[in-house]
Write an enzyme that holds these catalytic residues in place. Structure first.
Site, mmCIF file in Angstrom:
data_model
loop_
_atom_site.group_PDB
_atom_site.id
_atom_site.type_symbol
_atom_site.label_atom_id
_atom_site.label_comp_id
_atom_site.label_asym_id
_atom_site.label_seq_id
_atom_site.Cartn_x
_atom_site.Cartn_y
_atom_site.Cartn_z
ATOM 1 N N CYS A 77 39.141 -14.016 -11.878
ATOM 2 C CA CYS A 77 37.932 -14.529 -12.529
ATOM 3 C C CYS A 77 38.296 -15.676 -13.469
ATOM 4 O O CYS A 77 39.429 -15.776 -13.954
ATOM 5 C CB CYS A 77 37.241 -13.399 -13.296
ATOM 6 N N CYS B 16 42.764 -15.662 0.478
ATOM 7 C CA CYS B 16 43.016 -14.225 0.587
ATOM 8 C C CYS B 16 42.021 -13.427 -0.245
ATOM 9 O O CYS B 16 41.102 -13.974 -0.846
ATOM 10 C CB CYS B 16 44.453 -13.916 0.151
ATOM 11 N N CYS C 10 -32.931 -36.670 -34.848
ATOM 12 C CA CYS C 10 -33.308 -35.680 -35.862
ATOM 13 C C CYS C 10 -33.781 -36.325 -37.164
ATOM 14 O O CYS C 10 -34.428 -35.674 -37.997
ATOM 15 C CB CYS C 10 -32.125 -34.772 -36.144
ATOM 16 N N HIS D 198 -31.780 -37.475 -39.690
ATOM 17 C CA HIS D 198 -30.854 -37.350 -40.829
ATOM 18 C C HIS D 198 -30.146 -38.679 -41.047
ATOM 19 O O HIS D 198 -29.399 -39.136 -40.171
ATOM 20 C CB HIS D 198 -29.825 -36.248 -40.578
#
Length: 446
Positions: free
Chosen positions: A301, A296, A142, A144
């Site tokens: 928990c 059993c 270009c 430039h």
């Protein structure tokens, strides 16, 4: 016709083993001339693909650039930029150029005529705005002008940002002129030039639909493949075999879609949830899943919940005792089950258990054959490195006369690979295909 059928087979077409998410698919094995001689197989492989080293990639790339440069009468730098813009397809570049050269130049960033910088003793740099001698200024097509220091900084920043530097444009914000490889070579430092060259070679492989990198870890070979030539099996120079179509390991006789689903299933969390559903029950208070493997029906928990309940009916253990069946039975559960209260949850748990058992059956055999294949590969390596030489001494035969042992061992490795993937095939066989399933099970039992 055979090549077309093979192509459909591997791409999941009608002639192959098509697979869908719900498993309702039609499967079939195809004849791949497994009895062909090694010489014929080798010949076919040479026709199907070519293994490229780094030097080979660079040579192919330079050949393509030279071809385009010669035919279109443009510089090599411009030819390189053109090929990058059209994914390194020489035919595509020629077609587009001869149809509309002006449009192609605009897209790629080539002015029709190169604009020279003003022939003054000093020029103002468009980046640092310093007046610099003409000899220290450079410009793209270009015209430039920018000083060498600013050019180097601009190019270095772009290269360090990644492969986007291959599409570098003029630093002027209003200009779209391409910055070619010739400017990179003349202005960049050695480290940046080396990086740019690596990006260029990677672009040649990754943007070109005919080439791919070998997916093996640490392998630097690439493969150029003749698309539509039949079998997708590729054996790289690093000894890794893979499927060109999906880049997973070679998986004949199973199609790519089935392999993709199988690999995803092996890594998915869904199987963990199936296991939890099949082998555990939630605590009635905190909902944490609990597995009972012996003992059993009295369950406590874990802290901090510590809720005590009956494993069968999930009721509070304080309401249980000898009158409800003791520690190993639950009359409440049996009565509720007779009335159908637990039908849905039991059905779901039974379905999950059956599904998990079926998956485990196929996965364990798939994994066992994979393990056996890895061991065979290790033994083969040991044979090639050490044992073949000793056997040659013992038998008083040259090693070239004992190559049949290595070929036999390779056949074992290949058989393990095929057998491994038949279990993925069997897992996705639809339940209603009774004849195919019976034939599959008969073959597995041989």
């Amino acid at each position: 016709a055979n090549d077309s059928a093979d192509d459909d087979f591997y791409s999941g077409g009608e002639a192959g083993l098509a697979a869908s998410d719900d498993g309702d698919a039609d499967y079939d094995f195809a004849d791949h001339d497994s009895d062909d001689s090694p010489e014929l197989l080798s010949h076919r492989q040479q026709q199907n693909y070519c293994i490229l080293s780094e030097a080979g990639i660079k040579q192919r790339q330079e050949d393509d650039i030279n071809r385009v440069s010669t035919v279109l009468s443009i510089s090599k730098s411009e030819a390189c930029a053109l090929l990058r813009s059209y994914n390194w397809s020489v035919s595509k570049v020629h077609d587009e150029w001869f149809v509309d050269e002006e449009r192609v130049r605009k897209v790629v960033g080539f002015p029709e005529k190169r604009i020279e910088m003003p022939n003054d003793r000093e020029l103002a740099c468009g980046i640092c705005f310093e007046n610099c001698p003409y000899a220290s200024m450079s410009a793209a097509a270009c015209g430039h002008p920018f000083c060498s220091v600013c050019w180097r900084g601009y190019i270095s920043t772009a290269i360090n940002d990644g492969p986007g530097c291959l599409m570098l444009r003029c630093p002027d914000p209003s200009c779209a002129a391409a910055v070619g490889q010739d400017m990179i070579n003349s202005l960049a430092n050695e480290e940046d030039k080396e990086k740019y060259g690596r990006y260029l070679r990677r672009s040649y492989i990754e943007d070109n639909r005919k080439t791919k990198w070998c997916p093996a870890p640490g392998c630097e070979y690439a493969v150029e493949f003749v698309v539509g030539s039949g079998s997708y099996d590729v054996n790289c120079n690093c000894s890794y075999g893979f499927c060109w179509n999906c880049t997973e390991e070679a998986h004949r006789p199973v199609d790519c879609a089935t392999v993709s689903k199988w690999i995803l299933k092996n890594s998915a969390e869904s199987e963990n949830m199936n296991w939890i559903l099949a082998n555990s029950k939630p605590c009635p208070k905190c909902k944490r899943p609990i597995e009972k493997n012996q003992g059993c029906m009295h369950i406590t928990c874990t802290p901090p919940c510590k809720f005590e309940f009956c494993w069968l009916c999930l009721g509070s253990w304080s309401e249980h005792g000898e009158r409800t069946g003791g520690f190993y039975a639950c009359n409440r559960y049996e009565a509720a089950r007779q009335e159908g209260a637990y039908d849905e949850s039991e059905r779901r748990r039974e379905m999950a258990k059956n599904s998990l058992e079926r998956y485990t059956h196929y996965y364990e055999r798939w994994a066992a054959n994979q393990s056996s294949r890895q061991k065979a590969l290790g033994d083969l390596q040991s044979l090639q490195n050490d044992k073949l030489e000793k056997l040659s001494d013992i038998q008083s035969q040259p090693e070239s006369q004992l190559k049949f042992i290595i070929e036999a061992w390779l056949q074992i490795v290949e058989c393990r690979r095929v057998l491994k993937w038949t279990y993925a095939y069997g897992y996705y066989l639809p339940e209603h295909e009774h004849a195919k399933r019976q034939f599959f099970e008969y073959l597995q039992g041989l």
